[in-house]
Design a protein around this motif. Sequence first.
Motif, PDB file in Angstrom:
ATOM      1  N   UNK A   1       0.831  -1.209   0.000  1.00  0.00           N
ATOM      2  CA  UNK A   1       0.000   0.000   0.000  1.00  0.00           C
ATOM      3  C   UNK A   1       0.863   1.255   0.000  1.00  0.00           C
ATOM      4  N   UNK A   2       1.926   1.257   0.805  1.00  0.00           N
ATOM      5  CA  UNK A   2       2.802   2.435   0.832  1.00  0.00           C
ATOM      6  C   UNK A   2       3.520   2.618  -0.499  1.00  0.00           C
ATOM      7  N   UNK A   3       3.738   1.516  -1.246  1.00  0.00           N
ATOM      8  CA  UNK A   3       4.443   1.609  -2.525  1.00  0.00           C
ATOM      9  C   UNK A   3       3.503   1.917  -3.690  1.00  0.00           C
ATOM     10  N   UNK A   4       2.249   1.465  -3.595  1.00  0.00           N
ATOM     11  CA  UNK A   4       1.288   1.687  -4.678  1.00  0.00           C
ATOM     12  C   UNK A   4       0.516   2.991  -4.524  1.00  0.00           C
ATOM     13  N   UNK A   5       0.601   3.615  -3.345  1.00  0.00           N
ATOM     14  CA  UNK A   5      -0.210   4.806  -3.063  1.00  0.00           C
ATOM     15  C   UNK A   5       0.209   5.995  -3.928  1.00  0.00           C
ATOM     16  N   UNK A   6      -0.750   6.742  -4.487  1.00  0.00           N
ATOM     17  CA  UNK A   6      -0.426   8.010  -5.140  1.00  0.00           C
ATOM     18  C   UNK A   6       0.203   8.957  -4.118  1.00  0.00           C
ATOM     19  N   UNK A   7       1.180   9.748  -4.535  1.00  0.00           N
ATOM     20  CA  UNK A   7       1.924  10.609  -3.611  1.00  0.00           C
ATOM     21  C   UNK A   7       1.017  11.570  -2.849  1.00  0.00           C
ATOM     22  N   UNK A   8      -0.020  12.087  -3.509  1.00  0.00           N
ATOM     23  CA  UNK A   8      -0.915  13.067  -2.878  1.00  0.00           C
ATOM     24  C   UNK A   8      -1.914  12.422  -1.930  1.00  0.00           C
ATOM     25  N   UNK A   9      -1.970  11.095  -1.910  1.00  0.00           N
ATOM     26  CA  UNK A   9      -2.963  10.395  -1.090  1.00  0.00           C
ATOM     27  C   UNK A   9      -2.287   9.316  -0.236  1.00  0.00           C
ATOM     28  N   UNK A  10      -1.080   9.573   0.252  1.00  0.00           N
ATOM     29  CA  UNK A  10      -0.310   8.526   0.920  1.00  0.00           C
ATOM     30  C   UNK A  10      -1.010   7.982   2.160  1.00  0.00           C
ATOM     31  N   UNK A  11      -1.344   8.857   3.122  1.00  0.00           N
ATOM     32  CA  UNK A  11      -2.005   8.389   4.344  1.00  0.00           C
ATOM     33  C   UNK A  11      -3.421   7.920   4.062  1.00  0.00           C
ATOM     34  N   UNK A  12      -4.096   8.564   3.113  1.00  0.00           N
ATOM     35  CA  UNK A  12      -5.465   8.173   2.800  1.00  0.00           C
ATOM     36  C   UNK A  12      -5.515   6.791   2.140  1.00  0.00           C
TER      37      UNK A  12
END
Length: 496
Positions: A424-435
Amino acid sequence: MSDINRQKIVDSVPQKGFFGHPKGLFTLFFTEFWERFSYYGMRAILIYYMYYEVSKGGLGLEESSALAIMSIYGSLVYMSGVIGGWLADRVFGTSRALFYGGILIMIGHIVLSLPGDLTMLFISMVFIVIGTGLLKPNVSSVVGDMYATDDNRRDAGFSIFYMGINLGAFLSPLIVGEVSKTSFHLGFGIAALGMLLGLIVFAVTKKKNLGLAGTVVPNPLSPAEKKKVSLIVGISVVVLAVILGTTIPVGIFTLDVFITLVGIFGITIPTIYFIVMYRSPKTTATERSRIIAYIPLFIASVMFWAIQEQGSTILAVYADKRTDLEFAGITISPAWFQSLNPLFIIVLAPLFAWIWVKLGDRQPTVPKKFALSLLFAGLSFLVILLPAYFGGEDSLVNPLWLVLSYFIVVLGELLLSPVGLSATTKLAPAAFSAQTMSLWFLSSAAAQAINAQIVKFYTDKTEMMYFGVIGGVAILLSIILFMLSPKIQGFMKGVR
């Protein structure tokens, strides 16, 4: 968050000092240890507190109602991660969000420790739901912040962190379960103390060990957005208060209606999140491809947690009413079975972490690990139906059957949960990391919202069919996911 800012955060964290990992892993390991001690200690006895008779210190609810409330409670705990992730991404940063969350969790457990009724139970749930939403997704995000994206220690670091989670989860049911024999409220009080210790560990060590990790707000609100959000929140609170104030007294808004609404939200909220992230102008083409890859992984996670999370509902009742609690000259507390899952994870997590490091690029892809996890989840339910098949529906079951079921599902959990956190931390869009981390926990929210609908079908007479159908569906999905794994891996754009 830009790659430059991410690298600044990584550089600010002492990179050696905790079993070859960043020193900040020590802070997060023990913070989450005490938070999980608090949460799982409370959870181990909560179902019994709800349906035990008042003369035994409980609330005297019907068993089916207690099961539904427990499932909805679990769903809301994880669903609130959406709010916690958004606040971390746009207002607080992950470090402050998880600290505030810990304070709210502690207050919720203090409320539970006081003698009260169903109203006090629901008040405590509000605090714990909001607090866990602030803490749980964000502490995992801070773990990800400490590693560069291509750091091959990343999966192993999450496995070590996951072991800390489960060390607290292992000890708390043993302690709280034993204390609750004297008083449920005393047990809940010990859970509150655990959260206090977690907050102390975090406050004392965060500055030295975490550096900038968790302090940066990736996508802060503009002044105009702050005004808009404040207006929306204010209107929503007023509207909600009016609706509840007018519908509850006349019997329109009932527990069954609430359960149905949570079930709907459990499915629609993650769907909306996927759409918003995919269509956002802040999401790049590569990130959109990775979002597509994430969807089948999310669905697989929902199926897995639908089985695993029944350890605190259906299997908890099974331990209390269907299991022979006199074993090897010892009287077993039914709450102790809640320690089996974390115990097996503590034993096996280092082995799995070693295997992933040893295999390196030769290890199974993320989709294949998820497929195997579903296979084990399905088998864990097929195993638990065997005692009724061989011994009948009325006889007490040897506790070793429950032990075996928990062991098998843990094999699946170690293939899915730490791997899913890392992916999840690797696939997450940069602007939505925690979300995006909140979205990961929404898979458990959706699973438990579904469970709230299906637990009512479990009875002594439907036991074999209940376990058989759910276990069979999980195995079928595992086969489908395994066949689709190469295609999903292609959409992940180089992430393994």
